[in-house]
Motif scaffolding. Structure first.
Motif, PDB file in Angstrom:
ATOM      1  N   UNK A 446       0.835  -1.200   0.000  1.00  0.00           N
ATOM      2  CA  UNK A 446       0.000   0.000   0.000  1.00  0.00           C
ATOM      3  C   UNK A 446       0.876   1.260   0.000  1.00  0.00           C
ATOM      4  N   UNK A 447       1.921   1.233   0.793  1.00  0.00           N
ATOM      5  CA  UNK A 447       2.830   2.378   0.850  1.00  0.00           C
ATOM      6  C   UNK A 447       3.496   2.611  -0.501  1.00  0.00           C
ATOM      7  N   UNK A 448       3.933   1.528  -1.139  1.00  0.00           N
ATOM      8  CA  UNK A 448       4.599   1.630  -2.431  1.00  0.00           C
ATOM      9  C   UNK A 448       3.626   2.145  -3.495  1.00  0.00           C
ATOM     10  N   UNK A 449       2.373   1.668  -3.457  1.00  0.00           N
ATOM     11  CA  UNK A 449       1.378   2.128  -4.429  1.00  0.00           C
ATOM     12  C   UNK A 449       1.120   3.621  -4.252  1.00  0.00           C
ATOM     13  N   UNK A 450       1.069   4.056  -3.027  1.00  0.00           N
ATOM     14  CA  UNK A 450       0.864   5.480  -2.768  1.00  0.00           C
ATOM     15  C   UNK A 450       2.005   6.316  -3.297  1.00  0.00           C
ATOM     16  N   UNK A 451       3.216   5.825  -3.136  1.00  0.00           N
ATOM     17  CA  UNK A 451       4.384   6.551  -3.636  1.00  0.00           C
ATOM     18  C   UNK A 451       4.358   6.630  -5.165  1.00  0.00           C
ATOM     19  N   UNK A 452       3.950   5.515  -5.811  1.00  0.00           N
ATOM     20  CA  UNK A 452       3.849   5.516  -7.273  1.00  0.00           C
ATOM     21  C   UNK A 452       2.808   6.548  -7.735  1.00  0.00           C
ATOM     22  N   UNK A 453       1.732   6.638  -7.024  1.00  0.00           N
ATOM     23  CA  UNK A 453       0.690   7.603  -7.371  1.00  0.00           C
ATOM     24  C   UNK A 453       1.223   9.028  -7.257  1.00  0.00           C
ATOM     25  N   UNK A 455       4.257   9.959  -7.488  1.00  0.00           N
ATOM     26  CA  UNK A 455       5.320  10.164  -8.468  1.00  0.00           C
ATOM     27  C   UNK A 455       4.775  10.284  -9.893  1.00  0.00           C
ATOM     28  N   UNK A 456       3.461  10.280 -10.035  1.00  0.00           N
ATOM     29  CA  UNK A 456       2.870  10.424 -11.362  1.00  0.00           C
ATOM     30  C   UNK A 456       2.855   9.148 -12.168  1.00  0.00           C
ATOM     31  N   UNK A 457       2.837   7.990 -11.494  1.00  0.00           N
ATOM     32  CA  UNK A 457       2.826   6.705 -12.189  1.00  0.00           C
ATOM     33  C   UNK A 457       1.602   5.899 -11.734  1.00  0.00           C
ATOM     34  N   UNK A 458       0.396   6.350 -12.110  1.00  0.00           N
ATOM     35  CA  UNK A 458      -0.808   5.668 -11.628  1.00  0.00           C
ATOM     36  C   UNK A 458      -0.938   4.233 -12.146  1.00  0.00           C
ATOM     37  N   UNK A 459      -0.404   3.965 -13.348  1.00  0.00           N
ATOM     38  CA  UNK A 459      -0.506   2.610 -13.882  1.00  0.00           C
ATOM     39  C   UNK A 459       0.266   1.628 -13.005  1.00  0.00           C
ATOM     40  N   UNK A 460       1.450   2.056 -12.539  1.00  0.00           N
ATOM     41  CA  UNK A 460       2.243   1.193 -11.665  1.00  0.00           C
ATOM     42  C   UNK A 460       1.538   1.011 -10.319  1.00  0.00           C
TER      43      UNK A 460
END
Length: 927
Positions: A446-453, A455-460
């Motif tokens: 969950x933390x990693x997904x939030x960071x990706x979001x 960082x402008x990488x919603x697909x990741x």
């Protein structure tokens, strides 16, 4: 066999089982009860008398438990007397709720004790906090915990237990459920059976049978726990639509569950006062508490039986109604849903939906032929799972026999369990992955997904969250987080699917329900949205977010009184919750209480200035009051709202009224076609300030818009021209020109029909064939207020009795199908079926003497053409129609006929019919 039964109000649940044992030779049955009342022949009754005085100095919470302990003490003394007399039972059976069974094992420790476990109090998910109109008090939760003191002591004392339904058993702690069987007391289906020839004589001497329209409602007492308030508020709607219906209400004026009203009135008195003048008391018969045979007769003549309940203990009356062959319309609440499957053996309705209840009652009465199968299936449900002699009594005897023989009962879930298996326990939100390898923990994912979001990488981010839901499919938080992510990207159907899975896995988490409801809002599914918000409030009655969301949805369905009360409750809990003030303002606005609404909305703005939704509502309130100077700038907040208006993504600057010679302004449509027709009057004013004016509008309007002065070009909606310099919404033009009520452009007519269309319709509708009236009864279903502004064709029937009138249907869309299905088809000519677009509509209107319509686009077309038009206006009108006047500054030939009560079309249409009679008799008189 010797049997000891303990129940303070015997026989209650033990009527049939005791009668069975008395009939069998060699049995001795002793009853311990608090006072003598109805008796069963052949039993020995012992009355115990608890000491009634409590200690004045006892803690107030202790005093809640004291009555049960006094009962337990008195039963203990009576049991010891029985033991001294030589009585030793083979089994002890009693109701757990009042403490009577707590100390029986102190006298006979080796004798099995079977306790009746009816209800375990819960802070969420049951009755407490279910109904926002009656919120729990500060002591409600401590009270419920204290009430469970007796429950828990009784669970410890009993060798085995029984509950009447799976849901009631499921309310008890999981650790104890394995020793509670689900065995209902049973329904005597031989006595409680359909009798088509049965009749009921009422106190006024009239008699009703199965051929009559009989609506029945039964409760021990008439109170909110059994939905009496919802039933009473639906009655006006039902009675207006069913002029032949008679309503039979059985129940006392007391309170069996929950608190009464603080002013001493009964709920019946309070609701009769609330609905004064709206309920025809000649057709509603309050019968009080009636003898059992009379009660059965009432069920046997019932056309539709209404049973509403909080999530609470199930009434015998509902099962008896099903056994009697009633069409039961029940609330979609547990444990009703355990027996009734919607559309199979009965009908279900949202507990709080007044309109829904009225609609489903009328559905039953409209189609009695379709209900025969449901009635038969209802009785079959009782015969299969709840029949006294064939199912429940044998199961009860088997349970008792096992306990007396020292055997563990073999049927822990009772005879009805095969049809309704108990739900599996759900995983907690923090559950770890159930299977499959994973390189990181769920929390880390969950933390990693939030960071990706971020960082402008919603697909990741989405890929990570989907991986969590695949590898830890039983983890509700994974599905919830995926739903939030999809919601943020505007993928609402997928978001709803993910959040619904989270709710399925963890139904006890309030914010899952709440956010799923917000998602359904974007998908315009109001019914599902309401269910979600109500579930959230039931789980967390003091959750302000859930409360205000529920109030918002209730505003939309017209339950504005309840919405107001919920908002005020939310404000008491959190005075600075600005959205609660906004929703309160909306509820008051829908009640036409404009000054109060204005105060609430201004308070919301003070707390959270600049919130778009709030500014829009405040603007609408001021506009409805006629204050355009302050209201129009605030109404622009709609363009920033996330849920209201889809704004145009143009890169050009917005036109603010400046001169634009040699340049082009694009005027675009914004809301419905009626709004385009209304505000297109500003095109000539725009033209006077500059060069070219291009109008982007709905395609059906193009034939009339292109003929207007000041319009150089018209293009279809969402297909703007290749080049333009400025743009502005048509709806914003009154603000651009700084207009007030006094300065609205009044050049009527400002639209005209295409000549070739006009020639065609003059041949189709030649003069001299009677007074010609066009009718329309519904607007676009997509309109946010359509459920309130639209009616049905049937409601217009009184108009057809006016002599000398030729009626023409102007109705388009799905509501037009009502004409073909109605016996009115031969009395109303469907000319709208031949309309290709609004060019035809305009030409046909030019050939009519009058238009009578609800507030939809056709009235704007008639007004813009300068044709006489009567608007059937909802109680809460569009802001343009103001309040307390029958004319409008927007159209000189328009007359407004207003509802006096929300949803009440009948008096308004009757008034229109009377006025039309006079007008048609003298058509030369201006309308």
């Amino acid at each position: 066999m010797r049997l000891l039964f303990v129940h303070q109000s015997f026989p209650a649940q033990y009527k049939h089982i005791v009668a069975h044992f008395v009939r069998q030779p060699g049995n001795e049955v002793v009853i311990l009860r608090q006072k003598l009342g109805r008796t069963v022949e052949g039993v020995r009754e012992v009355v115990y008398a608890p000491i009634s005085e409590g200690s004045e100095s006892a803690n107030r919470y202790v005093r809640l438990v004291e009555p049960a302990l006094r009962n337990a003490e008195a039963v203990l003394a009576a049991a010891r007397d029985l033991a001294r007399s030589g009585f030793r039972p083979d089994i002890m059976i009693g109701h757990n709720a009042w403490g009577e069974t707590l100390f029986l094992k102190e006298v006979w420790p080796d004798v099995p004790l079977l306790s009746y476990f009816e209800f375990f109090y819960r802070p969420t998910g049951a009755d407490l906090g279910f109904d926002p109109e009656f919120p729990p008090g500060l002591d409600s939760r401590p009270h419920s915990r204290l009430m469970n003191t007796v429950n828990l002591l009784g669970l410890q004392a009993a060798d085995w237990g029984q509950s009447p339904t799976l849901w009631q058993r499921g309310c008890y702690p999981e650790a104890f459920r394995s020793k509670i069987s689900v065995v209902h007391e049973g329904i005597d289906t031989d006595a409680v059976a359909p009798r088509p020839t049965r009749r009921v004589t009422l106190p006024d001497g009239s008699s009703l049978g199965c051929e009559d329209e009989v609506i029945t409602y039964v409760s021990r007492n008439l109170e909110p726990y059994r939905g009496f308030h919802v039933f009473m508020r639906a009655l006006p709607l039902i009675l207006k639509r069913r002029p032949r219906a008679r309503v039979l209400v059985v129940g006392g004026d007391g309170v069996s569950y929950g608190p009464g009203l603080t002013d001493g009135r009964s709920f019946k008195q309070a609701l009769l006062e609330e609905q004064k003048g709206r309920i025809d008391l000649d057709r509603v018969h309050f019968l009080g508490q009636v003898p059992y045979d009379h009660f059965l007769a009432i069920l046997q003549v019932s056309s539709v039986h209404i049973y509403l309940t909080y999530p609470f203990v199930l009434s015998w009356s509902m099962l008896e109604a099903m056994s009697a062959g009633c069409l039961v319309l029940g609330s979609a609440t547990p444990p009703v849903q355990e027996l009734i499957r919607d559309g199979e053996n009965g009908l279900l309705v949202d507990f709080f939906s007044i309109q829904g209840l009225a609609d489903r009652v009328c559905e039953v009465l409209d189609h009695p032929d379709r209900m025969a199968a449901l009635r038969a299936a209802a009785r079959e449900t009782i015969l299969r799972g709840y029949d006294l002699r064939r199912v429940c009594l044998p199961a009860h005897l088997k349970l008792i026999g096992d306990l007396v023989a020292g055997r563990r009962p073999e049927i822990p879930f009772g005879p009805a369990a095969a049809a309704s298996p108990p739900p599996a326990p759900s995983a907690p939100p923090s559950a770890p992955p159930s299977s499959g390898p994973t390189a990181v923990s769920v929390e880390q994912a969950f933390t990693l997904a939030g960071q990706m979001q971020r960082d402008g990488n919603p697909a990741r981010a989405e890929a990570i969250l989907r991986s969590v839901t695949e590898q830890a499919s039983g983890n509700p938080e994974g599905h919830y987080q995926l739903g939030l992510h999809l919601y943020g990207r505007g993928r609402f159907p997928e978001a709803a699917e993910a959040m619904a899975r989270a709710v399925e896995l963890a139904p006890h988490v309030a914010h899952y329900h709440c956010d799923l409801g917000v998602t359904w809002k974007h998908l315009k599914d109001l019914d599902r949205r309401l269910v979600c918000y109500r579930n959230a409030v039931a789980l967390e009655p003091l959750n302000v977010t859930a409360l205000v969301n529920l109030a918002s949805a209730l505003n939309e369905i017209g339950e504005v009184g309840v919405a107001e009360r919920i908002c005020r409750q939310a404000i008491r809990l959190q005075p600075d919750a600005f959205i609660a003030h906004v929703n309160l303002g909306s509820a008051l606005l829908r009640q036409n209480r404009l000054e109060e609404a204005l105060a609430a909305l201004r308070r919301g703005r003070e707390i959270e200035p600049g919130y778009p939704e709030h500014e829009k509502n405040l603007g609408m309130c001021l506009l409805t009051m006629g204050n355009y100077r302050e209201g129009l700038p605030l109404y622009e907040g709609r363009l920033k709202s996330k849920t209201d208006i889809v704004t145009r993504p143009y890169g050009q600057p917005m036109w603010t009224g400046q001169k634009f010679r040699g340049k082009t302004v694009l005027l675009h449509s914004e809301q419905g076609m009626g709004d385009t027709l209304n505000f297109i009057r500003y095109a000539p004013l725009v033209k006077r300030r500059g060069g070219r004016v291009v109008v982007e509008c709905q395609a059906p309007l193009i034939p009339v818009i292109r003929r207007m002065d000041g319009v150089d070009e018209v293009v279809p909606e969402n297909r703007p021209p290749d080049h333009f310099d400025y743009y502005r919404s048509l709806v914003s033009l009154p603000l651009v020109f700084g207009h007030t009520l006094e300065t609205i452009p009044r050049d009527i007519p400002y639209l005209s029909a295409p000549p070739e269309r006009l020639e065609h319709w003059r041949r189709r509708l030649p003069p001299g064939e009677g007074f010609r009236v066009g009718l329309a009864w519904a607007g676009s279903p997509g309109h946010g207020n359509d459920r309130h502004r639209s009616t049905c064709l049937e409601s217009l029937r009184p108009l057809l009795d006016v002599p000398g009138v030729r009626f023409c249907s102007l109705q388009k869309g799905d509501p037009a199908k009502q004409l073909a299905a109605s016996d009115m088809a031969g009395r109303i000519e469907d000319i709208a079926a031949d309309f290709a677009d609004f060019g035809d509509t305009a030409a046909a209107l030019e050939c009519l003497d009058l238009v009578i319509s609800v507030d939809t686009s056709v009235i704007h077309m008639a007004g813009a053409l300068g044709r006489p038009v009567w608007v059937l206006t909802a109680f809460t009108p569009d802001w343009r129609w103001l309040l307390d006047r029958d004319d409008t500054p927007w159209y000189s030939t328009m007359r407004l006929l207003r509802q006096e009560r929300p949803g009440d079309w009948e008096p308004l249409i009757a008034r229109a019919a009377g006025d039309l009679t006079r007008l048609a008799a003298a058509p030369a008189v201006p309308a």
